[in-house]
Design a protein around this motif. Structure first.
Motif, PDB file in Angstrom:
ATOM      1  N   GLY A 128      -4.919 -12.688 -23.172  1.00 51.77           N
ATOM      2  CA  GLY A 128      -6.299 -13.136 -23.366  1.00 51.77           C
ATOM      3  C   GLY A 128      -7.314 -12.083 -22.968  1.00 51.77           C
ATOM      4  O   GLY A 128      -7.118 -10.891 -23.152  1.00 51.77           O
ATOM      5  N   ASN A 129      -8.410 -12.538 -22.376  1.00 52.74           N
ATOM      6  CA  ASN A 129      -9.443 -11.627 -21.886  1.00 52.74           C
ATOM      7  C   ASN A 129      -9.897 -12.085 -20.501  1.00 52.74           C
ATOM      8  O   ASN A 129      -9.268 -12.955 -19.888  1.00 52.74           O
ATOM      9  CB  ASN A 129     -10.625 -11.562 -22.865  1.00 52.74           C
ATOM     10  N   LYS A 130     -10.978 -11.508 -20.014  1.00 54.23           N
ATOM     11  CA  LYS A 130     -11.408 -11.784 -18.640  1.00 54.23           C
ATOM     12  C   LYS A 130     -11.753 -13.250 -18.406  1.00 54.23           C
ATOM     13  O   LYS A 130     -11.684 -13.736 -17.272  1.00 54.23           O
ATOM     14  CB  LYS A 130     -12.617 -10.911 -18.295  1.00 54.23           C
ATOM     15  N   THR A 131     -12.113 -13.951 -19.462  1.00 55.25           N
ATOM     16  CA  THR A 131     -12.527 -15.351 -19.291  1.00 55.25           C
ATOM     17  C   THR A 131     -11.413 -16.337 -19.622  1.00 55.25           C
ATOM     18  O   THR A 131     -11.618 -17.545 -19.496  1.00 55.25           O
ATOM     19  CB  THR A 131     -13.737 -15.653 -20.187  1.00 55.25           C
ATOM     20  N   GLN A 132     -10.249 -15.846 -20.033  1.00 48.59           N
ATOM     21  CA  GLN A 132      -9.159 -16.723 -20.436  1.00 48.59           C
ATOM     22  C   GLN A 132      -8.025 -16.694 -19.422  1.00 48.59           C
ATOM     23  O   GLN A 132      -7.783 -15.668 -18.770  1.00 48.59           O
ATOM     24  CB  GLN A 132      -8.602 -16.304 -21.802  1.00 48.59           C
ATOM     25  N   ASN A 133      -7.310 -17.796 -19.300  1.00 45.23           N
ATOM     26  CA  ASN A 133      -6.107 -17.841 -18.486  1.00 45.23           C
ATOM     27  C   ASN A 133      -4.934 -17.228 -19.249  1.00 45.23           C
ATOM     28  O   ASN A 133      -4.929 -17.168 -20.481  1.00 45.23           O
ATOM     29  CB  ASN A 133      -5.760 -19.287 -18.123  1.00 45.23           C
ATOM     30  N   LEU A 134      -3.938 -16.788 -18.493  1.00 43.54           N
ATOM     31  CA  LEU A 134      -2.684 -16.362 -19.119  1.00 43.54           C
ATOM     32  C   LEU A 134      -1.920 -17.597 -19.560  1.00 43.54           C
ATOM     33  O   LEU A 134      -1.927 -18.622 -18.874  1.00 43.54           O
ATOM     34  CB  LEU A 134      -1.815 -15.578 -18.124  1.00 43.54           C
ATOM     35  N   PHE A 135      -1.224 -17.503 -20.695  1.00 44.03           N
ATOM     36  CA  PHE A 135      -0.386 -18.636 -21.077  1.00 44.03           C
ATOM     37  C   PHE A 135       0.865 -18.149 -21.808  1.00 44.03           C
ATOM     38  O   PHE A 135       0.858 -17.107 -22.470  1.00 44.03           O
ATOM     39  CB  PHE A 135      -1.152 -19.661 -21.920  1.00 44.03           C
ATOM     40  N   ILE A 140      -2.553 -20.445 -16.859  1.00 41.71           N
ATOM     41  CA  ILE A 140      -2.718 -20.341 -15.409  1.00 41.71           C
ATOM     42  C   ILE A 140      -3.688 -19.194 -15.129  1.00 41.71           C
ATOM     43  O   ILE A 140      -3.572 -18.117 -15.727  1.00 41.71           O
ATOM     44  CB  ILE A 140      -1.364 -20.083 -14.717  1.00 41.71           C
ATOM     45  N   PRO A 141      -4.640 -19.369 -14.239  1.00 36.89           N
ATOM     46  CA  PRO A 141      -5.594 -18.297 -13.918  1.00 36.89           C
ATOM     47  C   PRO A 141      -4.873 -17.044 -13.416  1.00 36.89           C
ATOM     48  O   PRO A 141      -3.865 -17.125 -12.705  1.00 36.89           O
ATOM     49  CB  PRO A 141      -6.468 -18.909 -12.818  1.00 36.89           C
ATOM     50  N   LEU A 142      -5.401 -15.894 -13.788  1.00 34.85           N
ATOM     51  CA  LEU A 142      -4.797 -14.621 -13.408  1.00 34.85           C
ATOM     52  C   LEU A 142      -4.693 -14.484 -11.891  1.00 34.85           C
ATOM     53  O   LEU A 142      -3.749 -13.890 -11.374  1.00 34.85           O
ATOM     54  CB  LEU A 142      -5.627 -13.470 -13.991  1.00 34.85           C
ATOM     55  N   GLU A 143      -5.642 -15.061 -11.162  1.00 35.00           N
ATOM     56  CA  GLU A 143      -5.652 -14.941  -9.701  1.00 35.00           C
ATOM     57  C   GLU A 143      -4.428 -15.578  -9.059  1.00 35.00           C
ATOM     58  O   GLU A 143      -4.113 -15.296  -7.896  1.00 35.00           O
ATOM     59  CB  GLU A 143      -6.917 -15.579  -9.128  1.00 35.00           C
ATOM     60  N   SER A 144      -3.710 -16.408  -9.795  1.00 36.65           N
ATOM     61  CA  SER A 144      -2.544 -17.099  -9.233  1.00 36.65           C
ATOM     62  C   SER A 144      -1.295 -16.227  -9.203  1.00 36.65           C
ATOM     63  O   SER A 144      -0.289 -16.611  -8.606  1.00 36.65           O
ATOM     64  CB  SER A 144      -2.248 -18.372 -10.046  1.00 36.65           C
ATOM     65  N   ILE A 156       1.497  -8.080 -11.265  1.00 37.90           N
ATOM     66  CA  ILE A 156       1.295  -8.769 -12.539  1.00 37.90           C
ATOM     67  C   ILE A 156      -0.173  -8.697 -12.945  1.00 37.90           C
ATOM     68  O   ILE A 156      -0.505  -8.441 -14.112  1.00 37.90           O
ATOM     69  CB  ILE A 156       1.763 -10.235 -12.452  1.00 37.90           C
ATOM     70  N   LYS A 157      -1.077  -8.910 -11.994  1.00 40.08           N
ATOM     71  CA  LYS A 157      -2.509  -8.839 -12.302  1.00 40.08           C
ATOM     72  C   LYS A 157      -2.891  -7.444 -12.794  1.00 40.08           C
ATOM     73  O   LYS A 157      -3.644  -7.307 -13.764  1.00 40.08           O
ATOM     74  CB  LYS A 157      -3.327  -9.228 -11.061  1.00 40.08           C
ATOM     75  N   ASP A 158      -2.368  -6.414 -12.122  1.00 32.78           N
ATOM     76  CA  ASP A 158      -2.669  -5.045 -12.548  1.00 32.78           C
ATOM     77  C   ASP A 158      -2.096  -4.759 -13.930  1.00 32.78           C
ATOM     78  O   ASP A 158      -2.723  -4.094 -14.764  1.00 32.78           O
ATOM     79  CB  ASP A 158      -2.117  -4.042 -11.534  1.00 32.78           C
ATOM     80  N   ALA A 159      -0.882  -5.241 -14.185  1.00 35.99           N
ATOM     81  CA  ALA A 159      -0.242  -5.010 -15.484  1.00 35.99           C
ATOM     82  C   ALA A 159      -1.016  -5.684 -16.609  1.00 35.99           C
ATOM     83  O   ALA A 159      -1.165  -5.123 -17.705  1.00 35.99           O
ATOM     84  CB  ALA A 159       1.203  -5.511 -15.458  1.00 35.99           C
ATOM     85  N   VAL A 160      -1.520  -6.877 -16.355  1.00 38.20           N
ATOM     86  CA  VAL A 160      -2.331  -7.583 -17.352  1.00 38.20           C
ATOM     87  C   VAL A 160      -3.625  -6.809 -17.613  1.00 38.20           C
ATOM     88  O   VAL A 160      -4.078  -6.675 -18.761  1.00 38.20           O
ATOM     89  CB  VAL A 160      -2.629  -9.021 -16.896  1.00 38.20           C
ATOM     90  N   PHE A 161      -4.217  -6.275 -16.554  1.00 42.01           N
ATOM     91  CA  PHE A 161      -5.438  -5.476 -16.692  1.00 42.01           C
ATOM     92  C   PHE A 161      -5.199  -4.281 -17.610  1.00 42.01           C
ATOM     93  O   PHE A 161      -6.009  -3.985 -18.500  1.00 42.01           O
ATOM     94  CB  PHE A 161      -5.901  -5.010 -15.310  1.00 42.01           C
ATOM     95  N   VAL A 162      -4.081  -3.575 -17.415  1.00 39.00           N
ATOM     96  CA  VAL A 162      -3.759  -2.414 -18.253  1.00 39.00           C
ATOM     97  C   VAL A 162      -3.471  -2.849 -19.686  1.00 39.00           C
ATOM     98  O   VAL A 162      -3.905  -2.208 -20.649  1.00 39.00           O
ATOM     99  CB  VAL A 162      -2.559  -1.634 -17.664  1.00 39.00           C
ATOM    100  N   ILE A 197      -3.693  -4.647 -26.282  1.00 36.29           N
ATOM    101  CA  ILE A 197      -2.480  -5.367 -26.668  1.00 36.29           C
ATOM    102  C   ILE A 197      -2.604  -6.806 -26.178  1.00 36.29           C
ATOM    103  O   ILE A 197      -3.009  -7.055 -25.041  1.00 36.29           O
ATOM    104  CB  ILE A 197      -1.227  -4.688 -26.086  1.00 36.29           C
ATOM    105  N   SER A 198      -2.229  -7.757 -27.015  1.00 33.66           N
ATOM    106  CA  SER A 198      -2.461  -9.170 -26.705  1.00 33.66           C
ATOM    107  C   SER A 198      -1.337  -9.825 -25.915  1.00 33.66           C
ATOM    108  O   SER A 198      -1.558 -10.849 -25.265  1.00 33.66           O
ATOM    109  CB  SER A 198      -2.681  -9.966 -28.005  1.00 33.66           C
ATOM    110  N   TYR A 199      -0.136  -9.254 -25.975  1.00 32.10           N
ATOM    111  CA  TYR A 199       1.016  -9.908 -25.351  1.00 32.10           C
ATOM    112  C   TYR A 199       1.734  -8.955 -24.401  1.00 32.10           C
ATOM    113  O   TYR A 199       1.790  -7.749 -24.624  1.00 32.10           O
ATOM    114  CB  TYR A 199       2.009 -10.394 -26.412  1.00 32.10           C
TER     115      TYR A 199
END
Length: 708
Positions: A193-200, A240-244, A249-255, A261-263
């Motif tokens: 997703g993006n900064k305003t979306q949860n990971l799913f 689930i919110p990224l903060e969880s 994992i949070k850093d990897a999602v940021f990169v 890349i979406s996934y």
């Protein structure tokens, strides 16, 4: 700290311009394949030397107030000069040398200038590219100017560099594109997703095409806060919110988001944990990593809790220079200690973890995050954030790299018939040697964690029969592995505790975290003297022939001799009644046991040992040493693998031959035989020859045995 007056007076920019000219001339000489031309052109730059402090003692004094002097003096201390007075009065100099700036002593003697240390020059990326353009040179693996790096690897500029590398590879490197059969997405992916979306969590379908994903390679270093289980499946699907999530994992999602890349595929979140369903995913690692757009390697962190986007300790010393003397335009360049080659290696926890080996070898594109910089690797080139580009074809490495198997992973096959060439399995033995010291939280995963590579390798060599880390078609040679430093006495056999119940003794997987070598991996001159009758592998799951095993056996027939024991403590006595072979084996056992010979070698519980001749020629024999289990299956004795013996016969008239001496020294260095070297006595050499002759002329009866 500001520079001292002496350092500030050195015209670094002029030295840099000379470096640019040298680099241009070197590249031009290489382009026309005329190294002599470059050497001649270097004469144009003689005199490009600048005086610095009077000697190292002046630099020591100045180092308290000057960063550059501090760097130079630290380099001097690392030389461990026993008598520092030898440096008194030796003029310090700056010079250019092959496109680098060096700090030297001037000995005023025949030796001339002696290098103390090197200095790297850094500039902002835009200035580097402008000077390269003006100087008509290309970025290569020894540029005179490096690109100053960001202190924050999470900065927009740092992410932009990684994005440009990926974009360039995708658009320009056809050899780096995943094969069509690997472009089907894994069963599960995480949508970032993006900064305003949860990971799913997204469950994909087999016929879904054109999905790009990033695969993550990292060290768990403990239990993740969030894993995919029956209990968390629905929550992950709903978002689930990224903060969880843990910091890595949070850093990897940021990169991943920064790369557009979406996934992302993360083992802990995309593979069910806590049951046997992970086995299915483990069998598809070649597709998951090989089919991803890029693999993100967390080389600097040993735990999922720590993250990897941390501020860096960068030590740049600013130096002012003028590009326009009329307007006195002042800009900045930076100096630092010459880059240590160790910075290009991955010696952290990631490089020592078992699961990460195939994760680093299977992908065609890798983006490494280390403590000091980001590094790009693909099938065609390797790029460093500090501004170095290397062609993969030009990289010489003593260790196995992903480029060694990139052609294998993406559909190439050997162009010679199976079994007709010694190199057919050479790379596999190299892989095993690199793999065996790597660590696991559960070493029973050892075969599963290399199954992706095994599957790819099997396809490359036209689907031979895989057998618990070895190949049936090369099993005679494959069985003759040994642990580095020993040949008969295993250091830490994995099968000696209940923790490792499933590895056959004949598989390299059965030993502890030792380097396993196979000295025959490049040999094609030896004749097989034994024959594999049958192999039986009890797989943990029959659907995955390259995965974990429950047990396994090899039935083999060859010249065999039984021995009541491997060790006779009277071996050194002239009165001892024993064959030359028994004498020789006892000597090896005592040496490799380091003074503490296990009781079983003197009195085995199963009643005896056996020695089986495997391969040989008129000068060399390789034997497999077996320990009886006491079991008999349909009249055939059952054994466990013990170790190997390597016997070499050397014509006495050639003992002084340099070629023979070199061969003997190589054998001694690899601990595969206790043969006499040139400094040892002829008596020792004759003894080793006598053992060879006794075995070679023994006409041992052929017997069939089962090794479990």
């Amino acid at each position: 700290m500001p520079l001292c007056a002496t350092c500030d007076s050195v015209d670094i920019f002029n030295l840099l311009l000379i470096c640019l000219s040298q680099c241009r001339d070197k590249q031009e000489a290489l382009r026309v394949s005329d190294g002599e031309t470059y050497d001649n052109r270097l004469k144009n730059y003689e005199g490009s030397e600048v005086k610095h402090h009077g000697d190292i003692f002046e630099i020591e004094k100045s180092s308290k107030v000057c960063d550059l002097c501090k760097i130079i003096f630290q380099a001097f201390k690392r030389t461990n000069v026993q008598d520092v007075e030898v440096a008194r009065g030796l003029q310090m100099m700056f010079r250019t040398s092959y496109s680098k700036i060096e700090v030297c002593y001037n000995t005023d003697a025949k030796e001339g200038l002696i290098k103390l240390c090197g200095l790297d020059v850094y500039m902002d990326e835009a200035n580097v590219e402008e000077l390269f353009r003006v100087g008509q040179i290309k970025e290569d693996n020894s540029p005179p100017i490096l690109k100053i790096m960001e202190k924050d690897p999470a900065s927009d500029r740092s992410l932009d560099i990684a994005s440009r590398w990926l974009k360039n590879c995708v658009e320009s490197h056809s050899s780096c594109r995943p094969p069509t059969e690997f472009q089907k997405p894994p069963r599960r992916l995480i949508h970032v997703g993006n900064k305003t979306q949860n990971l799913f969590l997204v469950e994909t379908f087999p016929n879904l095409q054109h999905v790009e994903w990033l695969s993550l390679s990292y060290c768990w270093g403990g239990e993740p806060s969030m894993k995919l289980t029956n209990g968390t499946m629905n929550a992950l699907k709903n978002g689930i919110p990224l903060e969880s999530f843990d910091k890595t994992i949070k850093d990897a999602v940021f990169v991943t988001r920064g790369l557009g890349i979406s996934y992302i595929w993360i083992d802990a979140l995309c593979t069910p944990q806590g049951d046997n369903r992970w086995i299915e995913e483990a069998s598809k690692m070649n597709e998951i990593y090989g089919g991803s757009t890029v693999t993100l390697v967390i080389a600097s962190s040993d735990s999922i809790k720590n993250g990897f986007l941390k501020k860096r300790e960068l030590k740049y010393i600013p130096v002012a220079y003028s590009t326009d003397k009329v307007e006195d335009h002042r800009a900045k360049l930076f100096l630092s200690s010459e880059w240590d080659d160790s910075e290009r290696e991955y010696n952290g926890a990631w490089s020592k973890r078992g699961w990460t080996m195939q994760e680093g070898l299977l992908p065609n594109r890798l983006l490494h995050y280390t403590d000091s910089q980001i590094i790009w690797k693909c099938c065609e080139e390797q790029r460093f954030e500090r501004g170095i580009t290397e062609r993969v074809a030009d990289i010489v490495s003593e260790t196995l790299t992903y480029s060694d198997v990139s052609d294998i992973a993406f559909g190439s096959s050997l162009d010679y018939p199976l079994m007709s060439h010694s190199d057919t399995f050479r790379l596999w033995y190299d892989l095993v040697e690199d793999y065996t010291p790597r660590r696991f939280e559960n070493i029973s995963d050892r075969l599963a964690a290399i199954s992706g590579l095994a599957k790819v390798y099997g396809g490359m060599i036209r689907n031979p029969t895989y057998a618990a880390g070895l190949w049936k078609e090369d099993l005679i040679r494959g069985l003759l592995w040994h642990v580095e430093g020993t040949t008969l006495i295993p250091k830490h056999p994995a099968s000696n505790t209940s923790t490792f119940p499933n590895f056959p003794s004949w598989s390299w997987a059965s030993v502890g975290y030792e380097v396993v070598k196979n000295d025959l991996k490049t040999s094609n001159s030896l004749r097989a003297l034994s024959e594999i009758e049958n192999t039986h592998i009890d797989l943990d799951d029959q659907r995955y022939p390259y995965g974990a095993v429950r047990s396994g056996s090899v039935t083999i027939t060859g010249p065999l001799r039984r021995l009541p024991r491997l060790y006779n403590k009277k071996w050194a006595s002239a009165e001892a009644s024993m064959s030359k072979l028994e004498h020789y084996i006892s000597e090896i056992v005592e040496k490799e046991s380091q003074g503490s010979v296990a009781h079983k070698y003197s009195s085995p519980p199963g009643g005896h040992f056996s020695v089986l001749v495997m391969v040989g020629d008129i000068h060399l024999l390789h034997l497999l040493v077996l320990e009886a289990t006491g079991g008999i299956v349909k009249g055939v004795n059952e054994y466990r693998r013990g170790g190997i013996l390597k016997l070499l016969y050397v014509d006495p008239s050639s003992y002084t031959s340099p070629e023979v001496i070199a061969k003997l020294e190589k054998m001694e260095a690899s601990s595969t035989a206790l043969l006499g070297l040139h400094e040892k006595t002829n008596k020792t050499r004759m003894t080793s020859n006598a053992v060879f002759m006794e075995v070679n002329e023994g006409n041992w009866a052929k017997e069939t045995v089962i090794i479990v």
